[in-house]
Design a protein around this motif. Structure first.
Motif, PDB file in Angstrom:
ATOM      1  N   GLU A 104     -12.454 -66.623  -0.412  1.00  0.00           N
ATOM      2  CA  GLU A 104     -13.040 -65.405   0.156  1.00  0.00           C
ATOM      3  C   GLU A 104     -12.574 -65.209   1.604  1.00  0.00           C
ATOM      4  N   TRP A 105     -12.614 -66.290   2.387  1.00  0.00           N
ATOM      5  CA  TRP A 105     -12.162 -66.186   3.772  1.00  0.00           C
ATOM      6  C   TRP A 105     -10.694 -65.801   3.826  1.00  0.00           C
ATOM      7  N   MET A 106      -9.885 -66.425   2.998  1.00  0.00           N
ATOM      8  CA  MET A 106      -8.455 -66.139   3.012  1.00  0.00           C
ATOM      9  C   MET A 106      -8.168 -64.683   2.687  1.00  0.00           C
ATOM     10  N   ARG A 107      -8.857 -64.154   1.699  1.00  0.00           N
ATOM     11  CA  ARG A 107      -8.602 -62.751   1.325  1.00  0.00           C
ATOM     12  C   ARG A 107      -9.034 -61.793   2.431  1.00  0.00           C
ATOM     13  N   GLY A 108     -10.033 -62.185   3.197  1.00  0.00           N
ATOM     14  CA  GLY A 108     -10.516 -61.305   4.250  1.00  0.00           C
ATOM     15  C   GLY A 108      -9.776 -61.432   5.558  1.00  0.00           C
ATOM     16  N   ASN A 109      -8.976 -62.500   5.710  1.00  0.00           N
ATOM     17  CA  ASN A 109      -8.366 -62.753   7.014  1.00  0.00           C
ATOM     18  C   ASN A 109      -6.883 -63.108   6.969  1.00  0.00           C
ATOM     19  N   GLY A 110      -6.351 -63.353   5.792  1.00  0.00           N
ATOM     20  CA  GLY A 110      -4.979 -63.818   5.723  1.00  0.00           C
ATOM     21  C   GLY A 110      -4.129 -63.030   4.761  1.00  0.00           C
ATOM     22  N   LEU A 111      -2.933 -63.530   4.559  1.00  0.00           N
ATOM     23  CA  LEU A 111      -2.035 -62.994   3.536  1.00  0.00           C
ATOM     24  C   LEU A 111      -2.257 -63.878   2.318  1.00  0.00           C
ATOM     25  N   ALA A 112      -3.069 -63.383   1.389  1.00  0.00           N
ATOM     26  CA  ALA A 112      -3.649 -64.311   0.419  1.00  0.00           C
ATOM     27  C   ALA A 112      -3.910 -63.653  -0.927  1.00  0.00           C
ATOM     28  N   GLY A 113      -3.918 -64.519  -1.963  1.00  0.00           N
ATOM     29  CA  GLY A 113      -4.246 -64.072  -3.310  1.00  0.00           C
ATOM     30  C   GLY A 113      -3.056 -64.186  -4.237  1.00  0.00           C
ATOM     31  N   THR A 114      -3.005 -63.308  -5.215  1.00  0.00           N
ATOM     32  CA  THR A 114      -1.880 -63.260  -6.136  1.00  0.00           C
ATOM     33  C   THR A 114      -0.772 -62.397  -5.528  1.00  0.00           C
ATOM     34  N   ALA A 115       0.378 -62.381  -6.199  1.00  0.00           N
ATOM     35  CA  ALA A 115       1.509 -61.619  -5.678  1.00  0.00           C
ATOM     36  C   ALA A 115       1.160 -60.143  -5.506  1.00  0.00           C
ATOM     37  N   SER A 116       0.495 -59.560  -6.480  1.00  0.00           N
ATOM     38  CA  SER A 116       0.167 -58.133  -6.392  1.00  0.00           C
ATOM     39  C   SER A 116      -0.803 -57.858  -5.252  1.00  0.00           C
ATOM     40  N   GLU A 117      -1.754 -58.758  -5.023  1.00  0.00           N
ATOM     41  CA  GLU A 117      -2.681 -58.581  -3.906  1.00  0.00           C
ATOM     42  C   GLU A 117      -1.946 -58.623  -2.569  1.00  0.00           C
ATOM     43  N   VAL A 118      -1.005 -59.535  -2.455  1.00  0.00           N
ATOM     44  CA  VAL A 118      -0.264 -59.675  -1.207  1.00  0.00           C
ATOM     45  C   VAL A 118       0.627 -58.461  -0.968  1.00  0.00           C
ATOM     46  N   VAL A 119       1.250 -57.961  -2.029  1.00  0.00           N
ATOM     47  CA  VAL A 119       2.071 -56.759  -1.888  1.00  0.00           C
ATOM     48  C   VAL A 119       1.216 -55.591  -1.407  1.00  0.00           C
ATOM     49  N   ASP A 120       0.026 -55.443  -1.970  1.00  0.00           N
ATOM     50  CA  ASP A 120      -0.873 -54.361  -1.545  1.00  0.00           C
ATOM     51  C   ASP A 120      -1.280 -54.530  -0.080  1.00  0.00           C
ATOM     52  N   ARG A 121      -1.573 -55.761   0.311  1.00  0.00           N
ATOM     53  CA  ARG A 121      -1.968 -56.016   1.699  1.00  0.00           C
ATOM     54  C   ARG A 121      -0.828 -55.679   2.649  1.00  0.00           C
ATOM     55  N   ILE A 122       0.387 -56.079   2.298  1.00  0.00           N
ATOM     56  CA  ILE A 122       1.530 -55.798   3.165  1.00  0.00           C
ATOM     57  C   ILE A 122       1.738 -54.290   3.281  1.00  0.00           C
ATOM     58  N   GLY A 123       1.534 -53.567   2.182  1.00  0.00           N
ATOM     59  CA  GLY A 123       1.647 -52.113   2.244  1.00  0.00           C
ATOM     60  C   GLY A 123       0.648 -51.503   3.211  1.00  0.00           C
ATOM     61  N   ALA A 124      -0.578 -51.999   3.186  1.00  0.00           N
ATOM     62  CA  ALA A 124      -1.601 -51.489   4.108  1.00  0.00           C
ATOM     63  C   ALA A 124      -1.252 -51.840   5.551  1.00  0.00           C
ATOM     64  N   LEU A 125      -0.718 -53.035   5.779  1.00  0.00           N
ATOM     65  CA  LEU A 125      -0.338 -53.445   7.129  1.00  0.00           C
ATOM     66  C   LEU A 125       0.825 -52.605   7.645  1.00  0.00           C
ATOM     67  N   ARG A 126       1.744 -52.264   6.752  1.00  0.00           N
ATOM     68  CA  ARG A 126       2.843 -51.391   7.160  1.00  0.00           C
ATOM     69  C   ARG A 126       2.302 -50.052   7.644  1.00  0.00           C
ATOM     70  N   GLU A 127       1.300 -49.550   6.964  1.00  0.00           N
ATOM     71  CA  GLU A 127       0.697 -48.282   7.386  1.00  0.00           C
ATOM     72  C   GLU A 127       0.051 -48.402   8.769  1.00  0.00           C
ATOM     73  N   ASP A 128      -0.380 -49.597   9.118  1.00  0.00           N
ATOM     74  CA  ASP A 128      -0.980 -49.832  10.439  1.00  0.00           C
ATOM     75  C   ASP A 128       0.053 -50.092  11.521  1.00  0.00           C
ATOM     76  N   GLY A 129       1.322 -50.060  11.156  1.00  0.00           N
ATOM     77  CA  GLY A 129       2.374 -50.209  12.147  1.00  0.00           C
ATOM     78  C   GLY A 129       3.052 -51.560  12.195  1.00  0.00           C
ATOM     79  N   VAL A 130       2.707 -52.478  11.285  1.00  0.00           N
ATOM     80  CA  VAL A 130       3.338 -53.803  11.276  1.00  0.00           C
ATOM     81  C   VAL A 130       4.776 -53.679  10.780  1.00  0.00           C
ATOM     82  N   GLU A 131       5.715 -54.190  11.568  1.00  0.00           N
ATOM     83  CA  GLU A 131       7.132 -54.147  11.209  1.00  0.00           C
ATOM     84  C   GLU A 131       7.683 -55.524  10.841  1.00  0.00           C
ATOM     85  N   ARG A 132       7.005 -56.566  11.288  1.00  0.00           N
ATOM     86  CA  ARG A 132       7.436 -57.933  10.962  1.00  0.00           C
ATOM     87  C   ARG A 132       6.197 -58.767  10.710  1.00  0.00           C
ATOM     88  N   LEU A 133       6.260 -59.599   9.678  1.00  0.00           N
ATOM     89  CA  LEU A 133       5.154 -60.487   9.328  1.00  0.00           C
ATOM     90  C   LEU A 133       5.585 -61.939   9.470  1.00  0.00           C
TER      91      LEU A 133
END
Length: 302
Positions: free
Chosen positions: A249-278
């Protein structure tokens, strides 16, 4: 992004760096600490020096970028740091990135006899001015600096790095001084391990600081570091989260975490927030299978 102070030899780091390169990641980055930062971990076999490590890796890799996130201004005099980084840049053929910060871990300074002044932001500002000034001084000219903390007189400002300029990473969640320094000196601004809702406001402060000095905010790279645990299924993810010492639970709320599809979705949301490098903070340096999984199952979807 690795944390060798938690326990890693040079050979461990070499294996991870070479896997990083083989799997197509852009960079191998390490922290710069001399004592374990987790009291539950003994840190054996003991610390490795960041720039000594990167010098070795510069000769044993060929494409992956190499750097620190971040080196502390308390560890090295700025003139010596400029020489070290320039030399590693030469050894790597121009693949170095310098992350520089104020330092925070008092206990490691006490353990190894390193002075730890209460106020360090002035040290950081002067070190940035000196390091970048030494590198940018034309060949045949000398560099002088007179500050509150450091003075350089008639320096030949050698050696020169291959890159001009070497990318400088400045990071932190400070509201005013850090954005101003990033706007003046950085090629990249990094937010380390902040809540997701703080990402866009953190970047906006740096953009505003750039505009205040009439610098184009888009000249900077905007990056984020996140603790990482990814698995092919829930059980595998849970095992990797446990290795980080966190609940799923902590990892999903604070990190790059979960299954591949969850991580892809998270990265997409971070890109929308302006993240260019992870930066993917990997705790278990023996688990090269996780790097392979991310390279196979996550990266192709981005």
């Amino acid at each position: 992004m690795t944390e060798p102070q938690l326990g890693a030899s040079y050979d461990d780091l070499l294996a991870v760096a070479q896997a990083t390169e083989k799997l197509g990641f852009d960079a191998f980055i390490r922290s710069d600490h001399y004592l374990t930062t987790d009291d539950s971990i003994d840190g054996l076999p003991g610390p490795t020096d960041a720039w000594t490590t990167l010098a070795g890796l510069a000769r044993e890799t060929s494409t992956v970028r190499l750097g620190t996130l971040v080196s502390s201004v308390t560890y090295r005099y700025p003139g010596i740091l400029a020489i070290q980084v320039a030399q590693v840049d030469q050894m790597s053929g121009g693949r170095v990135e310098l992350g520089l910060g104020t330092g925070w871990f008092r206990r490691e300074h006490e353990a190894y006899g390193i002075p730890f002044p209460e106020k360090r932001f002035g040290l950081l500002e002067e070190q940035l001015a000196i390091v970048t000034g030494l590198w940018s001084t034309p060949l045949g000219e000398t560099f002088d600096f007179a500050g509150e903390h450091y003075s350089l007189h008639d320096s030949p400002a050698l050696p020169k790095p291959v890159q001009s300029p070497v990318p400088v990473i400045i990071g932190g969640a400070g509201a005013s001084r850090t954005p101003r320094l990033a706007a003046r000196y950085a090629s990249e601004f990094n937010l380390p391990f902040v809540p997701f809702e703080n990402v866009r406001p953190g970047f906006d402060r740096v953009r505003d600081a750039c505009l205040a000095i009439e610098r184009d905010p888009d000249e900077l790279v905007y990056s984020l570091a996140l603790v990482t645990a990814v698995g092919g299924d829930e059980a595998e993810f849970a095992r990797r989260a446990a290795r980080v010492g966190r609940t799923t639970e902590w990892m999903r709320g604070n990190g790059l975490a979960g299954t591949a599809s969850e991580v892809v979705d998270r990265i997409g949301a971070l890109r929308e927030d302006g993240v260019e490098r992870l930066y993917l903070q990997i705790h278990d340096l023996q688990d090269l299978d996780q790097l392979d999984f991310i390279a196979r199952e996550v990266v192709p979807q981005l």
